[in-house]
Write a protein that holds these residues in place. Structure first.
Motif, PDB file in Angstrom:
ATOM      1  N   UNK A   1       0.816  -1.215   0.000  1.00 24.44           N
ATOM      2  CA  UNK A   1       0.000   0.000   0.000  1.00 24.44           C
ATOM      3  C   UNK A   1       0.851   1.267   0.000  1.00 24.44           C
ATOM      4  N   UNK A   2       2.155   1.125   0.254  1.00 25.92           N
ATOM      5  CA  UNK A   2       3.033   2.288   0.192  1.00 25.92           C
ATOM      6  C   UNK A   2       3.100   2.866  -1.216  1.00 25.92           C
ATOM      7  N   UNK A   3       2.617   2.114  -2.200  1.00 29.50           N
ATOM      8  CA  UNK A   3       2.521   2.670  -3.549  1.00 29.50           C
ATOM      9  C   UNK A   3       1.606   3.901  -3.558  1.00 29.50           C
ATOM     10  N   UNK A   4       0.677   3.943  -2.618  1.00 34.52           N
ATOM     11  CA  UNK A   4      -0.183   5.118  -2.488  1.00 34.52           C
ATOM     12  C   UNK A   4       0.608   6.354  -2.113  1.00 34.52           C
ATOM     13  N   UNK A   5       1.637   6.196  -1.266  1.00 38.69           N
ATOM     14  CA  UNK A   5       2.490   7.327  -0.897  1.00 38.69           C
ATOM     15  C   UNK A   5       3.318   7.783  -2.090  1.00 38.69           C
ATOM     16  N   UNK A   6       3.800   6.820  -2.861  1.00 42.07           N
ATOM     17  CA  UNK A   6       4.551   7.188  -4.067  1.00 42.07           C
ATOM     18  C   UNK A   6       3.667   7.980  -5.029  1.00 42.07           C
ATOM     19  N   UNK A   7       2.407   7.530  -5.181  1.00 45.86           N
ATOM     20  CA  UNK A   7       1.488   8.235  -6.081  1.00 45.86           C
ATOM     21  C   UNK A   7       1.242   9.659  -5.614  1.00 45.86           C
ATOM     22  N   UNK A   8       1.250   9.878  -4.307  1.00 49.00           N
ATOM     23  CA  UNK A   8       1.039  11.209  -3.745  1.00 49.00           C
ATOM     24  C   UNK A   8       2.301  12.070  -3.795  1.00 49.00           C
ATOM     25  N   UNK A   9       3.405  11.473  -4.184  1.00 41.93           N
ATOM     26  CA  UNK A   9       4.659  12.228  -4.242  1.00 41.93           C
ATOM     27  C   UNK A   9       5.275  12.477  -2.879  1.00 41.93           C
ATOM     28  N   UNK A  10       4.998  11.609  -1.911  1.00 39.71           N
ATOM     29  CA  UNK A  10       5.484  11.823  -0.545  1.00 39.71           C
ATOM     30  C   UNK A  10       7.002  11.705  -0.487  1.00 39.71           C
ATOM     31  N   UNK A  11       7.625  12.715   0.107  1.00 41.68           N
ATOM     32  CA  UNK A  11       9.076  12.751   0.283  1.00 41.68           C
ATOM     33  C   UNK A  11       9.499  12.395   1.701  1.00 41.68           C
TER      34      UNK A  11
END
Length: 376
Positions: free
Chosen positions: A118-128
């Protein structure tokens, strides 16, 4: 959502609807000042578990085996606006693990767990940067913290605010954002002690309607401790009585004895709650009026922009507590240029203090709560 872009200006997210179909949409854009102006985006509480996986009705948004694509789908309508920044950070309020509930923190009422995919969701949000300084970082104890760290590192997602040791949890982080060094440090005031304070005392009779799963609150177990600084006779006691004994003596004990005593208590009363990194175990970083202020001062001297993130306050209340007000202002006084707060799951307003911004609670960002108060 459309993104307006022009050379020499900051990209601007613009929501549009059917009412805009027959007219021009006017967009005011800010100059990037030759690259000297940067955009920082902050999201509140984020997790991809619980009803995302097992809804009370309907199909799951993150079906088993499709947690990655499900998470990306959940954030799709937030993605373009949120990722349109030079730096993005969220409060990741979950353990990232595949472990079952059988290995979760015993006696903890609310447990948050998200699948590593589910961390792919953070990647999609551009989380740094993922902030872990919250009261759910230790929901699966130290093994869960280890799993979370490993999952974040595997996904190349920097984090701050929790660790397997007190020293690791309290580390700040520095990232380069345009021409600026941006430092972030994160703490929580939500330790779990208030849960222990409310356990039923020895003189409280067992109610007739106590569910079987809560009988441990009234169960007497044999426990004693024999140390150089503190000793307690071996007797049958309820968990509340042991907590009261430990809480009273703890300030006078050395760090090693605190850890030894807590380990002894934990072996008999694993339901005793402690959600922060201390007493010989990992967890979230705890806010300290002295130590945290000194850490902010030190990091602020090394960066161009200093950010403090605080997990603090009372849940579902519309205004900030005195504790968060004092902590946030102390962070500004210590050198923070910006304070971002979360935990209440609702919006709590902002304050301009000494020409610097305090955001008291960002509320939920990607969360499964369906309470009316959380809708904003």
């Amino acid at each position: 959502m459309v993104i307006a872009r022009a050379k020499g200006y900051l990209s601007e997210p613009v929501p549009v609807g059917w009412e805009d179909s027959r007219s021009d949409v006017r967009v005011v854009m800010l100059s990037d000042v030759g690259g000297d102006r940067v955009v920082l985006h902050f999201g509140g509480d984020v997790m991809f578990g619980r009803r995302y996986n097992e809804p009370t009705d309907g199909e799951p948004l993150l079906p088993s085996g499709e947690e990655g694509s499900g998470a990306r789908s959940v954030v799709e309508y937030l993605r373009r606006a949120f990722s349109c920044a030079d730096f993005c950070s969220v409060n990741l309020e979950t353990v990232v693990t595949k472990k079952s509930y059988s290995s979760a923190y015993p006696g903890k009422r609310f447990l948050l767990r998200s699948h590593p995919d589910s961390l792919q969701g953070l990647h999609a949000l551009g989380v740094d940067l993922a902030v872990l300084a919250n009261n759910h970082a230790r929901d699966w104890l130290d093994d869960g913290i280890q799993d979370t760290i490993e999952a974040l590192e595997k996904n190349r997602l920097p984090f701050v605010g929790a660790g397997l040791t007190e020293k690791q949890a309290e580390l700040g982080t520095v990232v380069q954002v345009g021409p600026y060094k941006v430092g972030t440090i994160a703490y929580t005031t939500v330790t779990g002690s208030f849960v222990n304070d409310n356990y039923p005392r020895a003189d409280k009779e067992i109610p007739d309607n106590v569910p079987d799963k809560d009988l441990w609150l009234y169960e007497e177990r044999l426990w004693g401790f024999d140390g150089k600084e503190w000793s307690v006779d071996l007797e049958a006691r309820r968990i509340a009585e042991v907590w009261a004994l430990y809480k009273e003596i703890e300030p006078s004990l050395s760090q090693q004895t605190r850890a030894d005593a807590w380990s002894s208590i934990d072996s008999v009363y694993p339901e005793m709650q402690d959600w922060i990194a201390r007493r010989g175990h990992g967890g979230a970083a705890q806010w300290s009026t002295t130590d945290s202020v000194e850490a902010i001062e030190k990091l602020a001297s090394q960066v161009d922009i200093m950010i403090a993130q605080l997990h603090c306050g009372f849940q579902f209340q519309p205004s900030p507590s005195n504790t968060i007000r004092k902590a946030a202002r102390a962070a500004i006084d210590a050198g923070a240029h910006l304070v971002i707060a979360h935990h209440p799951h609702v919006l709590q307003g902002m304050e301009w203090y000494k020409e610097r911004l305090i955001v008291y609670s960002l509320g939920n960002f990607v969360f499964d709560q369906d309470f009316l108060a959380t809708f904003d």
